[in-house]
Enzyme design. Structure first.
Site, short mmCIF file in Angstrom:
data_model
loop_
_atom_site.label_atom_id
_atom_site.label_comp_id
_atom_site.label_asym_id
_atom_site.label_seq_id
_atom_site.Cartn_x
_atom_site.Cartn_y
_atom_site.Cartn_z
N ALA A 123 44.22 39.86 47.24
CA ALA A 123 45.24 39.48 47.32
C ALA A 123 46.63 38.71 47.10
O ALA A 123 47.57 39.29 47.72
CB ALA A 123 44.75 39.15 49.09
N ARG A 165 48.72 40.56 44.61
CA ARG A 165 50.04 41.06 44.33
C ARG A 165 49.43 42.49 45.39
O ARG A 165 48.43 43.35 45.86
CB ARG A 165 50.28 41.70 43.15
CG ARG A 165 51.12 40.07 42.94
CD ARG A 165 51.11 40.44 41.12
NE ARG A 165 49.44 40.68 40.41
CZ ARG A 165 48.89 41.32 39.40
NH1 ARG A 165 49.72 42.71 39.28
NH2 ARG A 165 48.23 41.12 39.29
N GLY A 195 45.26 30.66 57.62
CA GLY A 195 45.26 31.39 56.13
C GLY A 195 44.26 29.70 55.30
O GLY A 195 44.55 29.24 54.68
N VAL A 227 37.00 37.71 40.27
CA VAL A 227 35.42 38.54 41.31
C VAL A 227 34.07 39.40 40.04
O VAL A 227 33.34 39.94 40.44
CB VAL A 227 36.00 40.39 41.54
CG1 VAL A 227 36.50 39.72 43.07
CG2 VAL A 227 36.62 40.87 40.95
N ASN A 246 39.62 44.86 47.19
CA ASN A 246 39.83 45.32 46.33
C ASN A 246 40.51 45.11 45.35
O ASN A 246 41.10 46.19 44.48
CB ASN A 246 41.61 45.29 47.38
CG ASN A 246 43.25 45.16 46.82
OD1 ASN A 246 43.58 46.45 46.62
ND2 ASN A 246 43.07 44.09 45.71
N ASN A 285 40.18 61.00 35.93
CA ASN A 285 41.33 60.89 35.32
C ASN A 285 41.41 60.66 33.60
O ASN A 285 40.44 59.86 33.19
CB ASN A 285 42.14 60.65 35.68
CG ASN A 285 43.67 60.24 35.68
OD1 ASN A 285 44.18 61.17 35.40
ND2 ASN A 285 44.94 59.02 36.03
N TYR A 345 37.64 53.89 34.16
CA TYR A 345 38.62 53.35 35.94
C TYR A 345 37.20 54.17 36.63
O TYR A 345 37.23 54.00 37.75
CB TYR A 345 39.74 53.26 35.00
CG TYR A 345 40.66 52.89 37.10
CD1 TYR A 345 40.67 51.41 37.29
CD2 TYR A 345 40.94 54.20 37.49
CE1 TYR A 345 41.40 52.00 38.24
CE2 TYR A 345 42.02 53.69 38.52
CZ TYR A 345 41.50 52.79 39.38
OH TYR A 345 42.42 52.42 40.39
N ALA A 356 34.81 56.39 36.20
CA ALA A 356 33.39 55.84 35.81
C ALA A 356 32.94 54.29 37.10
O ALA A 356 32.13 54.41 38.23
CB ALA A 356 33.04 55.16 34.72
N LYS A 360 35.60 53.60 39.99
CA LYS A 360 36.20 53.97 40.91
C LYS A 360 34.94 55.14 42.22
O LYS A 360 34.50 55.37 43.12
CB LYS A 360 37.19 54.76 41.06
CG LYS A 360 38.29 53.37 40.82
CD LYS A 360 37.84 52.06 41.60
CE LYS A 360 38.70 51.48 41.07
NZ LYS A 360 39.84 50.46 42.52
N ILE A 403 49.55 55.07 44.57
CA ILE A 403 51.03 53.71 44.71
C ILE A 403 51.42 53.12 43.79
O ILE A 403 51.78 52.34 43.02
CB ILE A 403 49.62 53.46 45.83
CG1 ILE A 403 48.44 54.10 46.20
CG2 ILE A 403 50.68 52.16 46.76
CD1 ILE A 403 48.86 55.03 47.19
P1 NAP Z 1 47.36 44.90 40.76
O1 NAP Z 1 48.97 45.17 41.10
O2 NAP Z 1 47.85 44.83 40.14
O3 NAP Z 1 46.96 43.60 41.93
C1 NAP Z 1 45.49 43.57 41.73
C2 NAP Z 1 45.42 42.78 42.34
O4 NAP Z 1 44.27 41.98 42.01
C3 NAP Z 1 45.90 40.63 41.56
O5 NAP Z 1 46.62 40.60 43.47
C4 NAP Z 1 45.67 40.37 40.77
O6 NAP Z 1 45.66 39.46 40.75
C5 NAP Z 1 43.67 41.09 41.02
N1 NAP Z 1 42.82 40.65 40.35
C6 NAP Z 1 42.52 41.58 39.51
N2 NAP Z 1 41.49 40.97 38.63
C7 NAP Z 1 41.39 40.37 39.30
C8 NAP Z 1 40.07 39.84 39.04
N3 NAP Z 1 39.12 39.84 37.61
N4 NAP Z 1 38.89 38.57 40.19
C9 NAP Z 1 40.00 38.96 41.30
N5 NAP Z 1 41.35 39.67 41.35
C10 NAP Z 1 41.87 40.67 40.69
O7 NAP Z 1 47.13 46.26 41.09
P2 NAP Z 1 47.60 47.31 42.55
O8 NAP Z 1 47.85 48.79 42.16
O9 NAP Z 1 47.91 46.73 43.77
O10 NAP Z 1 45.88 47.94 43.26
C11 NAP Z 1 44.97 47.41 43.86
C12 NAP Z 1 43.65 48.36 43.79
O11 NAP Z 1 44.52 49.71 44.65
C13 NAP Z 1 42.61 48.07 42.57
O12 NAP Z 1 41.28 48.48 43.21
C14 NAP Z 1 43.70 49.61 42.19
O13 NAP Z 1 42.15 50.12 40.86
C15 NAP Z 1 43.72 50.04 43.81
N6 NAP Z 1 44.37 51.46 43.53
C16 NAP Z 1 45.25 51.15 42.69
C17 NAP Z 1 46.15 52.64 42.24
C18 NAP Z 1 47.45 52.74 42.37
O14 NAP Z 1 48.50 53.72 42.43
N7 NAP Z 1 48.28 51.71 42.40
C19 NAP Z 1 46.10 54.10 42.86
C20 NAP Z 1 44.23 53.60 43.83
C21 NAP Z 1 43.16 52.56 43.76
P3 NAP Z 1 45.48 38.35 39.44
O15 NAP Z 1 46.09 39.48 38.33
O16 NAP Z 1 46.38 37.10 40.28
O17 NAP Z 1 43.93 37.85 39.31
#
Ligand code: NAP
Length: 248
Positions: free
Chosen positions: A15, A17, A58, A65, A91, A150, A156, A158, A160, A189
């Site tokens: 949560a 970023r 909060g 995770v 997430n 993809n 990734y 697999a 998802k 996104i």
């Molecule tokens: P992001 O900007 O890279 O942010 C990822 C978040 O997850 C950060 O807060 C990160 O914080 C945290 N995180 C990463 N590894 C972690 C771990 N092992 N344990 C706990 N927290 C962890 O990614 P996003 O684009 O927002 O993506 C969020 C979700 O949406 C993901 O599941 C991604 O697969 C999915 N998604 C994204 C897109 C897209 O286009 N962006 C598309 C489809 C699906 P820290 O690094 O500080 O841990």
């Protein structure tokens, strides 16, 4: 403040970023108390204080995770502080892209550990509380890659796709206790994750999007807010696509 989630407690992984941060702040705006999590303690503290600035309680807990111990501590601290968890948003997610023949074991293992096993750990721990409460919402953030596949993202895709199977199995298993389980599958996104994409990969994806633009984290968060609300009381086991028409 207060459109429907006042008094509810939400826990959002990843949560700090991107999409997870938008989800945490949107649920807080709707009146929920929010537990925010991620691996980086400074970013977690900042996200928790941003939630509190919206006028709701909060709590920030640094946790990975992929670690069963961390997830146990995360859910334990949420329970200790708020006594319940009403909404879990799985997430947290990472990518480690490579073509199959170049993909390292670690690339496969790390992505499966965070994107799929992490959701299993958090769902298992939180479901125990929700079963006692006889209510709850679990919302898994999947991806278009999990339904379309993809190239360059075998790990990734697999993970998802696995998350969608987990969503449907839990929806069937937990319905008895009034726990609704759904997935939201975003397309492209704008976040740190997609900022890392090579420009040609990004253009290639955008060319397939009928709406001809990337989505925003807020556009994903709005769907999560709905699925967490009383208005979504007859929706379970579903995958809601937020992708500008990339997959239909
Ligand atoms: P992001 O900007 O890279 O942010 C990822 C978040 O997850 C950060 O807060 C990160 O914080 C945290 N995180 C990463 N590894 C972690 C771990 N092992 N344990 C706990 N927290 C962890 O990614 P996003 O684009 O927002 O993506 C969020 C979700 O949406 C993901 O599941 C991604 O697969 C999915 N998604 C994204 C897109 C897209 O286009 N962006 C598309 C489809 C699906 P820290 O690094 O500080 O841990």
């Amino acid at each position: 403040m207060g459109d429907g989630l006042a008094g509810r407690v939400a826990l959002v992984t990843g949560a700090t970023r991107g999409i997870g941060r938008a989800i945490a702040l949107t649920l807080a705006e709707a009146g929920a108390s929010v537990v925010v999590s991620g691996r980086d303690p400074a970013r977690v503290a900042e996200a928790a204080s941003t939630v509190e600035a919206l006028g709701v309680p909060g709590l920030g807990v640094a946790a990975d995770v992929a670690s069963a111990e961390d997830v146990k501590r995360l859910v334990g601290e949420a329970q200790e502080r708020f006594g319940r968890v009403d909404i879990l948003v799985n997430n947290a997610g990472i990518t480690r892209d490579a073509l199959l023949v170049r993909m390292k074991d670690a690339d496969w293992d790390e992505v499966l550990a965070v994107d799929l096993r992490g959701a299993f750990y958090a769902s298992r721990a939180v479901a125990r509380l929700m079963m006692r409460q006889r209510s709850g919402r679990i919302i898994n953030i999947a991806s278009t890659a999990g339904v379309m596949g993809n190239a360059g993202q075998a790990n990734y895709s697999a993970a998802k796709a696995g998350l969608l199977g987990l969503t449907k199995a839990l929806a069937r298993e937990l319905a008895h206790w009034g726990i609704l389980v759904n997935a939201v599958a975003p397309g492209l996104i704008e976040t740190d994750m997609t900022a890392a994409l090579p420009p040609e990969a990004r253009e290639g994806l955008l060319a397939q999007v009928p709406l001809k633009r990337a989505g925003t984290a807020q556009e994903v968060a709005e769907v999560v807010r709905f699925l967490a609300s009383d208005a979504a009381g007859y929706i379970t086991g579903q995958v809601i696509h937020v992708n500008g028409g990339l997959y239909m």
